[in-house]
Motif scaffolding. Structure first.
Motif, PDB file in Angstrom:
ATOM      1  N   PHE A  72       0.860  -1.185   0.000  1.00  0.00           N
ATOM      2  CA  PHE A  72       0.000   0.000   0.000  1.00  0.00           C
ATOM      3  C   PHE A  72       0.896   1.235   0.000  1.00  0.00           C
ATOM      4  CE2 PHE A  72       0.154  -1.500   4.488  1.00  0.00           C
ATOM      5  CZ  PHE A  72       0.834  -0.440   5.067  1.00  0.00           C
ATOM      6  N   ARG A  73       0.295   2.368  -0.314  1.00  0.00           N
ATOM      7  CA  ARG A  73       1.053   3.616  -0.402  1.00  0.00           C
ATOM      8  C   ARG A  73       0.518   4.623   0.613  1.00  0.00           C
ATOM      9  NH1 ARG A  73       3.988   3.925  -5.445  1.00  0.00           N
ATOM     10  NH2 ARG A  73       3.443   2.178  -6.814  1.00  0.00           N
ATOM     11  N   GLN A  74       1.415   5.479   1.033  1.00  0.00           N
ATOM     12  CA  GLN A  74       1.082   6.522   2.006  1.00  0.00           C
ATOM     13  C   GLN A  74      -0.109   7.352   1.527  1.00  0.00           C
ATOM     14  OE1 GLN A  74       4.548   8.709   3.240  1.00  0.00           O
ATOM     15  NE2 GLN A  74       3.386  10.454   4.012  1.00  0.00           N
ATOM     16  N   ASN A  75      -1.062   7.553   2.443  1.00  0.00           N
ATOM     17  CA  ASN A  75      -2.269   8.372   2.223  1.00  0.00           C
ATOM     18  C   ASN A  75      -3.345   7.687   1.388  1.00  0.00           C
ATOM     19  OD1 ASN A  75      -1.281  10.531   3.781  1.00  0.00           O
ATOM     20  ND2 ASN A  75      -0.167  11.372   2.025  1.00  0.00           N
ATOM     21  N   GLU A  76      -3.111   6.449   0.956  1.00  0.00           N
ATOM     22  CA  GLU A  76      -4.179   5.692   0.309  1.00  0.00           C
ATOM     23  C   GLU A  76      -5.249   5.324   1.343  1.00  0.00           C
ATOM     24  OE1 GLU A  76      -2.174   3.153  -3.375  1.00  0.00           O
ATOM     25  OE2 GLU A  76      -2.655   2.168  -1.490  1.00  0.00           O
ATOM     26  N   LYS A  77      -6.471   5.162   0.864  1.00  0.00           N
ATOM     27  CA  LYS A  77      -7.540   4.708   1.751  1.00  0.00           C
ATOM     28  C   LYS A  77      -7.226   3.305   2.241  1.00  0.00           C
ATOM     29  CE  LYS A  77     -12.542   3.950   1.999  1.00  0.00           C
ATOM     30  NZ  LYS A  77     -13.838   3.999   1.270  1.00  0.00           N
ATOM     31  N   ARG A  78      -7.386   3.089   3.528  1.00  0.00           N
ATOM     32  CA  ARG A  78      -7.123   1.765   4.092  1.00  0.00           C
ATOM     33  C   ARG A  78      -8.156   0.759   3.608  1.00  0.00           C
ATOM     34  NH1 ARG A  78      -8.240   1.037   8.935  1.00  0.00           N
ATOM     35  NH2 ARG A  78      -9.382   2.982   9.180  1.00  0.00           N
ATOM     36  N   HIS A  79      -7.687  -0.394   3.221  1.00  0.00           N
ATOM     37  CA  HIS A  79      -8.613  -1.434   2.773  1.00  0.00           C
ATOM     38  C   HIS A  79      -8.359  -2.777   3.443  1.00  0.00           C
ATOM     39  CE1 HIS A  79      -5.241  -2.666   0.205  1.00  0.00           C
ATOM     40  NE2 HIS A  79      -5.202  -1.429  -0.241  1.00  0.00           N
ATOM     41  N   SER A  80      -7.156  -2.977   4.007  1.00  0.00           N
ATOM     42  CA  SER A  80      -6.850  -4.281   4.597  1.00  0.00           C
ATOM     43  C   SER A  80      -5.862  -4.139   5.740  1.00  0.00           C
ATOM     44  CB  SER A  80      -6.253  -5.230   3.547  1.00  0.00           C
ATOM     45  OG  SER A  80      -7.163  -5.496   2.500  1.00  0.00           O
ATOM     46  N   VAL A  81      -5.841  -5.156   6.602  1.00  0.00           N
ATOM     47  CA  VAL A  81      -4.779  -5.332   7.576  1.00  0.00           C
ATOM     48  C   VAL A  81      -4.005  -6.577   7.149  1.00  0.00           C
ATOM     49  CG1 VAL A  81      -6.278  -6.663   9.117  1.00  0.00           C
ATOM     50  CG2 VAL A  81      -4.230  -5.570  10.031  1.00  0.00           C
ATOM     51  N   TYR A  82      -2.686  -6.582   7.381  1.00  0.00           N
ATOM     52  CA  TYR A  82      -1.829  -7.620   6.799  1.00  0.00           C
ATOM     53  C   TYR A  82      -1.055  -8.383   7.867  1.00  0.00           C
ATOM     54  CZ  TYR A  82      -2.754  -5.007   2.537  1.00  0.00           C
ATOM     55  OH  TYR A  82      -3.379  -4.372   1.486  1.00  0.00           O
ATOM     56  N   PHE A  83      -0.795  -9.658   7.539  1.00  0.00           N
ATOM     57  CA  PHE A  83       0.026 -10.520   8.370  1.00  0.00           C
ATOM     58  C   PHE A  83       1.086 -11.141   7.456  1.00  0.00           C
ATOM     59  CE2 PHE A  83      -4.102 -10.127  10.216  1.00  0.00           C
ATOM     60  CZ  PHE A  83      -3.896 -10.035  11.585  1.00  0.00           C
ATOM     61  N   ILE A  84       2.344 -11.100   7.885  1.00  0.00           N
ATOM     62  CA  ILE A  84       3.443 -11.599   7.047  1.00  0.00           C
ATOM     63  C   ILE A  84       3.690 -13.072   7.349  1.00  0.00           C
ATOM     64  CG2 ILE A  84       5.846 -11.299   6.374  1.00  0.00           C
ATOM     65  CD1 ILE A  84       5.677  -8.430   7.436  1.00  0.00           C
ATOM     66  N   ARG A  85       3.597 -13.901   6.332  1.00  0.00           N
ATOM     67  CA  ARG A  85       3.927 -15.333   6.486  1.00  0.00           C
ATOM     68  C   ARG A  85       5.428 -15.543   6.337  1.00  0.00           C
ATOM     69  NH1 ARG A  85       0.728 -20.200   4.133  1.00  0.00           N
ATOM     70  NH2 ARG A  85       1.588 -21.019   6.051  1.00  0.00           N
ATOM     71  N   SER A  86       6.029 -14.883   5.355  1.00  0.00           N
ATOM     72  CA  SER A  86       7.472 -14.989   5.152  1.00  0.00           C
ATOM     73  C   SER A  86       7.936 -13.769   4.366  1.00  0.00           C
ATOM     74  CB  SER A  86       7.838 -16.277   4.397  1.00  0.00           C
ATOM     75  OG  SER A  86       7.253 -16.272   3.091  1.00  0.00           O
TER      76      SER A  86
END
Length: 229
Positions: A41-55
């Motif tokens: 995602f990019r700075q100041n974009e509307k939030r659409h998701s929360v993320y979890f890193i698998r690797s």
């Protein structure tokens, strides 16, 4: 739909979920495979998701009014991000880009917020995680402001070694850190030349060995002693 329920069990915020709730979490989750250099995602974009890193590794950075990049954090496997903006319309506060090939799991923000509302225990744990992240950032900032340049760089090396280092049978610690000296310098508010001088000193004193792609921590105990003293 994300297939692995066991992945979420390793996150403290989800330990209180039962099998039905975990299955629902899996159903609203999507796994993505990204290559190095992909924007999440990019700075100041509307939030659409929360993320979890698998690797993989993810760089989070902000760009100021002068167009200069300031690295906020480097995130690795089993971390959640971003940590702000739940229950409001706050846009993404920074940009996230992959430093390596990366697997992430995303949950639409509205679904995640609904999960928090339905499970107060999870919401409390998320708040604790967010609070700890803020405290960690405050402590890092205070430490950086109170230390000279060399000790700032040593502190950052110790942090990355603890989080990302792989210990070898020889006792050395292998640290693959796919950011440049300039990027490392921007994280702690010093010049690239200062990082180069510190690395050369540590190399001369046989504490580390390094090239453009990797760092070998030859003597982690001595590195920690530099920080203490």
């Amino acid at each position: 739909m994300f297939q692995s329920e066991s992945f979420f069990r390793q996150f403290p915020i989800f330990t209180e979920l039962n099998e039905v709730e975990l299955n629902r979490l899996r159903q609203i989750s999507v796994e993505r495979e990204l290559t190095k250099g992909d924007y999440i995602f990019r700075q100041n974009e509307k939030r659409h998701s929360v993320y979890f890193i698998r690797s993989g590794l993810v760089k989070v950075f902000k760009v100021n009014q002068e167009g200069n990049e300031q690295i906020v954090n480097v995130l690795h496997s089993d971390e959640m991000f971003p940590h702000v903006g739940f229950f409001d319309e706050t846009p993404y506060p920074a940009t996230a880009i992959t430093l390596t090939d990366t697997k992430i799991v995303s949950i639409p923000i509205q679904d995640f917020e609904l999960l928090l509302l339905e499970n107060p225990g999870v919401a409390i744990k998320v708040l604790k995680v967010v609070g700890k992240k803020l405290l960690d950032l405050q402590e890092q900032l205070q430490t950086i402001q109170s230390q000279d340049v060399f000790h700032r760089i040593v502190m950052m090396l110790i942090r990355f070694t603890n989080e990302l280092g792989v210990k070898k049978s020889t006792g050395e610690i292998y640290l693959q850190l796919p950011i440049t000296n300039s990027e490392l310098a921007s994280m702690i508010g010093v010049s690239r030349e200062a990082v180069n001088r510190a690395f050369n000193r540590l190399k001369k004193e046989q504490v580390i060995a390094y090239n453009r792609k990797e760092i070998h921590i030859l003597d982690f105990d001595t590195l920690k002693e530099y920080w203490i003293h």
